[in-house]
Design an enzyme around this catalytic site. Sequence first.
Site, PDB file in Angstrom:
ATOM      1  N   LYS A  95     -16.548   1.786   9.782  1.00 38.08           N
ATOM      2  CA  LYS A  95     -17.026   1.355   8.450  1.00 38.08           C
ATOM      3  C   LYS A  95     -16.484  -0.034   8.120  1.00 38.08           C
ATOM      4  CE  LYS A  95     -14.521   2.783   4.760  1.00 38.08           C
ATOM      5  NZ  LYS A  95     -14.011   1.753   3.827  1.00 38.08           N
ATOM      6  N   ASN A  96     -15.194  -0.253   8.399  1.00 37.70           N
ATOM      7  CA  ASN A  96     -14.551  -1.502   7.973  1.00 37.70           C
ATOM      8  C   ASN A  96     -14.888  -2.684   8.873  1.00 37.70           C
ATOM      9  OD1 ASN A  96     -13.570  -0.122   5.840  1.00 37.70           O
ATOM     10  ND2 ASN A  96     -11.468   0.040   6.589  1.00 37.70           N
ATOM     11  N   CYS A 110      -8.361  -0.057  -8.749  1.00 36.96           N
ATOM     12  CA  CYS A 110      -8.477   0.781  -7.546  1.00 36.96           C
ATOM     13  C   CYS A 110      -7.348   1.810  -7.569  1.00 36.96           C
ATOM     14  CB  CYS A 110      -8.373  -0.109  -6.310  1.00 36.96           C
ATOM     15  SG  CYS A 110      -8.498   0.828  -4.791  1.00 36.96           S
ATOM     16  N   ARG A 130      -5.502  -4.558  -6.338  1.00 34.69           N
ATOM     17  CA  ARG A 130      -6.224  -5.148  -5.199  1.00 34.69           C
ATOM     18  C   ARG A 130      -6.563  -6.593  -5.563  1.00 34.69           C
ATOM     19  NH1 ARG A 130      -8.617  -1.037  -2.103  1.00 34.69           N
ATOM     20  NH2 ARG A 130      -8.906  -2.578  -0.466  1.00 34.69           N
ATOM     21  N   ASP A 168      -4.196   3.064   6.274  1.00 33.76           N
ATOM     22  CA  ASP A 168      -5.282   4.032   6.068  1.00 33.76           C
ATOM     23  C   ASP A 168      -4.994   5.370   6.724  1.00 33.76           C
ATOM     24  OD1 ASP A 168      -7.957   1.552   6.240  1.00 33.76           O
ATOM     25  OD2 ASP A 168      -6.488   2.041   4.693  1.00 33.76           O
ATOM     26  N   ARG A 187     -17.557   8.389   1.777  1.00 35.75           N
ATOM     27  CA  ARG A 187     -17.605   6.910   1.793  1.00 35.75           C
ATOM     28  C   ARG A 187     -17.288   6.378   3.192  1.00 35.75           C
ATOM     29  NH1 ARG A 187     -14.620   3.728  -2.845  1.00 35.75           N
ATOM     30  NH2 ARG A 187     -15.314   2.129  -1.384  1.00 35.75           N
TER      31      ARG A 187
HETATM   32  C1  EPZ Z   1      -9.108  -3.687   4.159  1.00 35.59           C
HETATM   33  O1  EPZ Z   1      -9.048  -3.878   2.771  1.00 35.59           O
HETATM   34  C2  EPZ Z   1      -9.694  -2.305   4.360  1.00 35.59           C
HETATM   35  N1  EPZ Z   1     -11.013  -2.237   3.748  1.00 35.59           N
HETATM   36  C3  EPZ Z   1      -8.787  -1.251   3.728  1.00 35.59           C
HETATM   37  O2  EPZ Z   1      -9.332   0.025   4.026  1.00 35.59           O
HETATM   38  C4  EPZ Z   1      -7.414  -1.352   4.376  1.00 35.59           C
HETATM   39  O3  EPZ Z   1      -6.547  -0.423   3.762  1.00 35.59           O
HETATM   40  C5  EPZ Z   1      -6.877  -2.778   4.199  1.00 35.59           C
HETATM   41  O4  EPZ Z   1      -7.807  -3.729   4.754  1.00 35.59           O
HETATM   42  C6  EPZ Z   1      -5.533  -2.971   4.892  1.00 35.59           C
HETATM   43  O5  EPZ Z   1      -5.666  -2.693   6.255  1.00 35.59           O
HETATM   44  C7  EPZ Z   1     -12.063  -2.803   4.375  1.00 35.59           C
HETATM   45  O6  EPZ Z   1     -11.931  -3.391   5.436  1.00 35.59           O
HETATM   46  C8  EPZ Z   1     -13.406  -2.634   3.720  1.00 35.59           C
HETATM   47  P1  EPZ Z   1      -6.193  -6.499   2.426  1.00 35.59           P
HETATM   48  P2  EPZ Z   1      -8.690  -5.334   2.182  1.00 35.59           P
HETATM   49  O7  EPZ Z   1      -6.782  -7.673   1.734  1.00 35.59           O
HETATM   50  O8  EPZ Z   1      -9.148  -6.391   3.119  1.00 35.59           O
HETATM   51  C9  EPZ Z   1      -2.900  -7.922  -0.498  1.00 35.59           C
HETATM   52  C10 EPZ Z   1     -10.126   2.179   3.577  1.00 35.59           C
HETATM   53  O9  EPZ Z   1      -9.532   3.211   3.231  1.00 35.59           O
HETATM   54  N2  EPZ Z   1      -3.870  -8.945  -0.924  1.00 35.59           N
HETATM   55  O10 EPZ Z   1      -5.944  -6.560   3.899  1.00 35.59           O
HETATM   56  O11 EPZ Z   1      -9.171  -5.411   0.787  1.00 35.59           O
HETATM   57  C11 EPZ Z   1      -3.322  -6.513  -0.919  1.00 35.59           C
HETATM   58  O12 EPZ Z   1      -2.913  -6.238  -2.241  1.00 35.59           O
HETATM   59  C12 EPZ Z   1      -9.777   0.848   2.929  1.00 35.59           C
HETATM   60  O13 EPZ Z   1     -11.014   2.126   4.478  1.00 35.59           O
HETATM   61  C13 EPZ Z   1      -3.442  -9.992  -1.755  1.00 35.59           C
HETATM   62  O14 EPZ Z   1      -2.272 -10.068  -2.133  1.00 35.59           O
HETATM   63  O15 EPZ Z   1      -7.117  -5.263   2.189  1.00 35.59           O
HETATM   64  C14 EPZ Z   1      -2.593  -5.659   0.081  1.00 35.59           C
HETATM   65  O16 EPZ Z   1      -1.266  -5.462  -0.335  1.00 35.59           O
HETATM   66  C15 EPZ Z   1      -8.742   0.995   1.818  1.00 35.59           C
HETATM   67  N3  EPZ Z   1      -4.344 -10.934  -2.141  1.00 35.59           N
HETATM   68  C16 EPZ Z   1      -2.589  -6.524   1.342  1.00 35.59           C
HETATM   69  O17 EPZ Z   1      -2.867  -7.852   0.921  1.00 35.59           O
HETATM   70  C17 EPZ Z   1      -5.658 -10.906  -1.727  1.00 35.59           C
HETATM   71  O18 EPZ Z   1      -6.435 -11.800  -2.099  1.00 35.59           O
HETATM   72  C18 EPZ Z   1      -3.618  -6.139   2.363  1.00 35.59           C
HETATM   73  O19 EPZ Z   1      -4.848  -6.074   1.675  1.00 35.59           O
HETATM   74  C19 EPZ Z   1      -6.065  -9.844  -0.882  1.00 35.59           C
HETATM   75  C20 EPZ Z   1      -5.158  -8.887  -0.495  1.00 35.59           C
END
Ligand code: EPZ
Length: 420
Positions: A22-23, A116, A121, A307, A399
């Site tokens: 999915k991701n 969320c 997020r 995850d 989802r």
């Molecule tokens: C992706 O989300 C995945 N979703 C998430 O899977 C997964 O948990 C996450 O990566 C971490 O591996 C998809 O790919 C659709 P991040 P993403 O930006 O990209 C911080 C699931 O269950 N951050 O890598 O949105 C954030 O708060 C979902 O399938 C900032 O600080 O996650 C977090 O602590 C849930 N500023 C860390 O980075 C930003 O602008 C990692 O988040 C963006 C993120």
Amino acid sequence: MDKLILHHSGALHGAVRVSGAKNAALPIMAACLLTEEPVVLEGIPRVTDVVTMADILRRLGVRVDQDETRLLIDPNHYTGSSAPYELVSVMRASLCVLGPLLARHHRARVSLPGGCIIGPRPVDLHLKGLSSLGATIAIDHGDIIATTAGLYGTTVHLAGASGSSVLATANVMMAAVLAQGRTIIEHAACEPEVVDLANFLIAMGARVTGHGSAVIQIDGASELHGATHRIIPDRIEAGTLLIAAAALGGDVTIIGARADHLGALIETLREAGVGIEQEEGSLRVRSDRRLKAVDVTTLPFPGFPTDLQAPIMAMMAVSQGLGVVIEKIYPERFMHVPELRRMGAQISREGSSAIVRGVDRLSGAPVTASDLRAAASLVIAGLMAENTTELRGVEHLDRGYEHIEDKLASLGASIQREAS
Ligand code: EPZ
């Protein structure tokens, strides 16, 4: 809303094929906006997040047809540059239409993702990265409005407080492939889904190197062409099934699971006393004894994936001894804990950590899932628990898991869906 009825299940046996990731599919679907030529995506999972992303593309005038696990995407009728709140608010990944819309049409309007359940997020890294390339960003009535007279390559630093960002890396990559000149992304995410996106962009004619490492280099092109691409297998679904087989015991083969995507989980499961072998294009898991307690700290890839934190906590709940879970990515991602406690789990929270003291057995109870991975955790717990568990909130499971109840039932689990 449907619910799942789960009964105590014995050891699992057999083989199941993992679905597409999915991701990986979501940003790749967004990347189709970068060309006006048709794209064919294969190995697409039939999950509701893919339906939501397809609806967003259709709202942008893109033609999307689904044939089983294939998507036929024709972006040539593009009409709009706004991803509406009612779609973005249900799926944060819709954010990744920002980069391609900006790159191809020099304008994008995407609602700020709402709150969320797994914690804050933020999107600061997305906006910082796109601004570095020459976008002007404004926030108006809860929408991100990004415009540019033209994007120019530069060096972009994408390190956040929790390390790299998967979707921010995706957004910047998709903007950079049509920017003028060279972009270097420092502290890029290394997740396999980012690598799959890079490989899709390359198939469209983009010049990308370094993907899979923390430094990605992109030389902008004037345009990209259509392509056919097969999505990588879903490492989180595969990991969830591996954990279920480890927790329930048995001998299960996950066809399509890739050991190079699941190194941290495999190591953790082996520490717990689980046998895992890599076979031709599959992973085979065998477990015939009570597992030993393990400690888990979630980290960006190749560390232990956040995850899989909720699913493995269900396994830890009945392991021998005391295990510690430290959640470094989403410090509040513990909505599954009170539900597991309702089933008799002995878990105490300390900020972004949880201490899991293994009990001999869980007891079935009515429980409710709050998010996708918490739902997976409760499915595993319900199959291990004595008596019956009713799981509500199955829409969260749908989802990101394609018919997981069918997959588990085919392995001998006692699980059925009840439409309500
Ligand atoms: C992706 O989300 C995945 N979703 C998430 O899977 C997964 O948990 C996450 O990566 C971490 O591996 C998809 O790919 C659709 P991040 P993403 O930006 O990209 C911080 C699931 O269950 N951050 O890598 O949105 C954030 O708060 C979902 O399938 C900032 O600080 O996650 C977090 O602590 C849930 N500023 C860390 O980075 C930003 O602008 C990692 O988040 C963006 C993120």
